[in-house]
Design a protein around this motif. Structure first.
Motif, short mmCIF file in Angstrom:
data_model
loop_
_atom_site.label_atom_id
_atom_site.label_comp_id
_atom_site.label_asym_id
_atom_site.label_seq_id
_atom_site.Cartn_x
_atom_site.Cartn_y
_atom_site.Cartn_z
N TYR A 231 43.49 43.66 45.97
CA TYR A 231 44.01 42.93 47.13
C TYR A 231 45.13 43.70 47.82
CZ TYR A 231 41.33 38.81 47.44
OH TYR A 231 40.30 37.96 47.69
N LEU A 232 46.01 44.23 47.02
CA LEU A 232 47.14 44.94 47.62
C LEU A 232 46.66 46.21 48.32
CD1 LEU A 232 50.20 44.34 45.37
CD2 LEU A 232 49.07 42.94 47.06
N LYS A 233 45.62 46.82 47.76
CA LYS A 233 45.11 48.05 48.37
C LYS A 233 44.48 47.75 49.73
CE LYS A 233 41.86 51.21 46.76
NZ LYS A 233 41.07 51.60 45.58
N HIS A 234 43.88 46.56 49.88
CA HIS A 234 43.11 46.28 51.10
C HIS A 234 43.85 45.41 52.10
CE1 HIS A 234 39.96 47.87 48.57
NE2 HIS A 234 39.30 48.12 49.68
N ASP A 235 45.06 44.98 51.76
CA ASP A 235 45.81 44.16 52.69
C ASP A 235 46.67 45.05 53.58
OD1 ASP A 235 47.40 42.30 54.01
OD2 ASP A 235 47.43 40.95 52.29
N ARG A 236 46.68 44.75 54.86
CA ARG A 236 47.44 45.58 55.79
C ARG A 236 48.94 45.50 55.53
NH1 ARG A 236 44.94 43.36 60.56
NH2 ARG A 236 42.79 43.99 60.25
N GLN A 237 49.37 44.35 54.98
CA GLN A 237 50.81 44.21 54.69
C GLN A 237 51.11 44.50 53.23
OE1 GLN A 237 50.44 40.39 56.18
NE2 GLN A 237 50.11 41.31 58.18
N GLN A 238 50.38 45.46 52.67
CA GLN A 238 50.50 45.72 51.23
C GLN A 238 51.92 46.09 50.82
OE1 GLN A 238 49.13 49.89 50.42
NE2 GLN A 238 47.52 49.27 51.83
N HIS A 239 52.66 46.76 51.69
CA HIS A 239 54.01 47.20 51.32
C HIS A 239 54.97 46.03 51.11
CE1 HIS A 239 53.68 46.94 55.69
NE2 HIS A 239 54.91 46.46 55.62
N GLN A 240 54.54 44.82 51.55
CA GLN A 240 55.43 43.66 51.40
C GLN A 240 55.38 43.04 50.02
OE1 GLN A 240 54.65 40.75 54.38
NE2 GLN A 240 55.02 42.16 56.07
N TYR A 241 54.42 43.50 49.19
CA TYR A 241 54.24 42.85 47.89
C TYR A 241 54.55 43.80 46.75
CZ TYR A 241 51.66 39.63 50.77
OH TYR A 241 51.30 38.76 51.75
N GLN A 242 54.83 43.21 45.60
CA GLN A 242 54.85 44.03 44.40
C GLN A 242 54.32 43.26 43.21
OE1 GLN A 242 58.82 45.36 44.00
NE2 GLN A 242 59.51 43.52 42.94
N ILE A 243 53.98 44.03 42.17
CA ILE A 243 53.33 43.45 41.00
C ILE A 243 54.31 43.43 39.84
CG2 ILE A 243 51.57 43.95 39.26
CD1 ILE A 243 49.77 44.89 41.54
N LEU A 244 54.46 42.26 39.20
CA LEU A 244 55.30 42.16 38.00
C LEU A 244 54.39 42.10 36.78
CD1 LEU A 244 57.85 39.33 38.97
CD2 LEU A 244 58.03 41.78 39.40
N VAL A 245 54.64 42.96 35.81
CA VAL A 245 53.84 42.96 34.59
C VAL A 245 54.31 41.80 33.71
CG1 VAL A 245 53.22 44.30 32.56
CG2 VAL A 245 53.53 45.43 34.76
N THR A 246 53.37 41.13 33.02
CA THR A 246 53.73 40.01 32.15
C THR A 246 53.50 40.38 30.69
OG1 THR A 246 51.51 39.10 32.10
CG2 THR A 246 52.94 38.37 33.90
N PRO A 247 54.18 39.71 29.77
CA PRO A 247 53.97 40.01 28.35
C PRO A 247 52.81 39.25 27.71
CG PRO A 247 55.87 38.57 28.62
CD PRO A 247 55.29 38.77 29.98
N TYR A 248 51.96 38.58 28.53
CA TYR A 248 50.81 37.90 27.94
C TYR A 248 49.93 38.92 27.24
CZ TYR A 248 52.03 33.86 30.83
OH TYR A 248 52.67 32.82 31.41
N ARG A 249 49.20 38.44 26.22
CA ARG A 249 48.30 39.34 25.48
C ARG A 249 47.38 40.05 26.48
NH1 ARG A 249 44.40 34.31 23.65
NH2 ARG A 249 44.07 33.72 25.80
N SER A 250 47.10 41.33 26.21
CA SER A 250 46.20 42.01 27.12
C SER A 250 44.78 41.50 26.86
CB SER A 250 46.28 43.52 26.94
OG SER A 250 45.67 43.88 25.73
N GLU A 251 43.94 41.61 27.86
CA GLU A 251 42.63 40.97 27.79
C GLU A 251 41.53 42.00 27.88
OE1 GLU A 251 42.88 38.84 31.33
OE2 GLU A 251 44.11 37.23 30.49
#
Lengths: 263, 213
Positions: free
Chosen positions: A199-219
């Protein structure tokens, strides 16, 4: 007389309908395998604007089909009904970013996992949120029935206990949650990393967002099939192993995600 | 503009599915509705009772639930419909119930005196129905039928739950893929165009049946 006519018509109607349903092949054929996918599930399986199915999972499934010499038919399904479709035999495989969980393992058989995934929170940079703790008393969204939702509920100390009302906002699909984040009605959106990145790669306003990593078990993503379908499970596991050993899985991962996240 | 050209074919493909379901439902459910409406006015009590229950069931539960029941629920007792057949069955059964009530209202609006007068003039019951009652019923029910017809084209979007790729789903797929709301705007315009055509046809039909005025 009228009554008889009505009954007669009713019977004819039912016969006509059952005749329509006859001759339709449904499930469990030894020839082709029906793969259930949600064709809006980017980037795992979706339709191009030309109407062709594409995506990482579609590509892997097609390669597996070649290895085991079975024709694959992709059937669009409603994601919330996937296990029912499998049980009814209207599909043979669930293969669309399907996370292996203990709850699901009670209902379906899983192949070996082939892809690593993680839950992340997408936030707006303008909100100055850089850690999960800062989501204190903020409204957080999640896709209903997703593994993100299960994680949120099962490990409440990580996020659930601090968010507003201790209850997430639930969305039918990812795009609605992203729209709500954009509109500012939620401050964080808990989703699969593969989807967040697409989503962030394809959204024109991608620079407005960031991703926070969570400590949930990896899947892990794996292929789902009917219980007691041992033969099919073995075939698919062998084919996936073959694709992994020959490096084909890795190159598909690099093509779709820009890096190797297979396992 | 180029983007619209790019996604329009897939949307129109979805619209084809929508229109096909629409046509099949309409062709099957209107005659079925007429038959049911006779039954609902029947003097045979058990028949009337069964049909009233049927109408109550169909109008009393959400169409979405009926779709899920017919496609996902019936296989547990061995009745397996193919996807599109299941959708057509559910829509036909549901809409027939609504049409039955509309026609029942139309039949009731024609006074009993007229039927008696026709009998006195020596017309058989069938003749009285064909030449006296039916032309009036048609005039009475047309506006209500038009309502249902327009509802039907929009209700058809419920087939998403069976994984059928109709117009709205085509728009959703494009929205998910291209991260823009434009496809949904186009979907709205296509629905409006279809409703405009249907409304025009309805007006024409009503003009055609504007006798006795």
């Amino acid at each position: 007389m009228k009554k008889k006519l009505i009954i007669l018509f009713g019977f004819l109607f039912l016969i006509g309908l059952s005749a329509c349903s006859n001759g339709q092949r449904v499930g469990t054929s030894k020839e082709a395998l029906i793969v259930g996918i949600d064709d809006s599930f980017v980037p795992m399986g979706f339709q191009t604007s030309a109407g062709k199915l594409t995506g990482f999972d579609v590509a892997v499934a097609q390669k597996v089909g070649q290895v085991i010499h079975r024709k694959l038919i992709f059937q669009t399904i409603d994601w919330s009904m996937k296990e029912t479709e499998l049980r009814n035999g209207t599909i043979d495989l669930i293969w669309n970013g399907y996370t292996k969980t203990p709850e699901r393992a009670a209902k379906v058989y899983f192949s070996h996992p082939y892809l690593r995934n993680q839950q992340v929170v997408v936030v707006k940079k303008a909100d100055h949120i850089t850690t999960l703790k800062q989501l204190q008393n903020k409204t957080v969204g999640v896709q209903s029935g997703s593994t993100g939702y299960e994680d949120l509920m099962q490990q409440p100390q990580i996020l659930k206990n601090i968010i507003r009302n201790q209850t997430p906002v639930q969305y039918d699909n990812i795009q609605n949650g992203m729209l709500d984040l954009k509109a500012g009605r939620i401050q964080g959106f808990l989703i699969d990393r593969v989807f967040a990145e697409y989503y962030l790669k394809h959204d024109r306003q991608q620079h407005q967002y960031q991703i926070l990593v969570t400590p949930y078990r990896s899947e892990n993503f794996a292929v789902g099939m009917r219980k007691h379908d041992y033969a099919l499970q073995k075939q698919i596991d062998q084919a996936l192993k073959h694709l992994k050993d020959t490096g084909q899985l890795k190159s598909l991962s690099e093509q779709w995600f820009g890096k190797d996240i297979t396992q | 503009m180029t983007y619209i050209g790019k996604i329009l074919p897939s949307l129109l493909n979805g619209a084809k599915v929508t229109l096909l379901l629409f046509a099949i439902t309409l062709i099957l459910s209107i005659p079925l509705g007429v038959l049911l409406s006779w039954g609902l006015r029947s003097k045979v009590k058990p028949l009337k009772w069964i049909l009233s229950c049927y109408v109550w069931l169909m109008r009393g539960t959400p169409l979405l639930l009926q779709l899920i029941f017919i496609f996902y629920g019936l296989p547990t007792i061995g009745i397996v419909f193919e996807r599109f057949t299941a959708a057509a069955v559910a829509f036909t059964l549901n809409y027939a119930a609504y049409f039955a009530e509309i026609f029942r209202g139309g039949l009731q609006a024609v006074s009993q005196d007229q039927r008696e007068a026709a009998a006195v003039l020596g017309l058989s019951r069938l003749q009285a129905f064909r030449f006296i009652v039916w032309p009036q019923v048609l005039k009475i029910v047309l506006p209500s039928i038009g309502n249902e017809v327009i509802n039907l084209i929009k209700d058809s979007s419920l087939v998403y739950v069976l994984g059928i790729g109709d117009l709205l789903r085509a728009g959703n797929v494009a929205t998910a893929r291209d991260v823009t709301l434009l496809p949904l705007l186009l979907v709205g315009i296509i629905y409006l165009a279809m409703t405009a055509i249907l409304t025009y046809i309805q007006t024409k039909i009503e003009q055609r049946f504007s006798y006795y005025e």
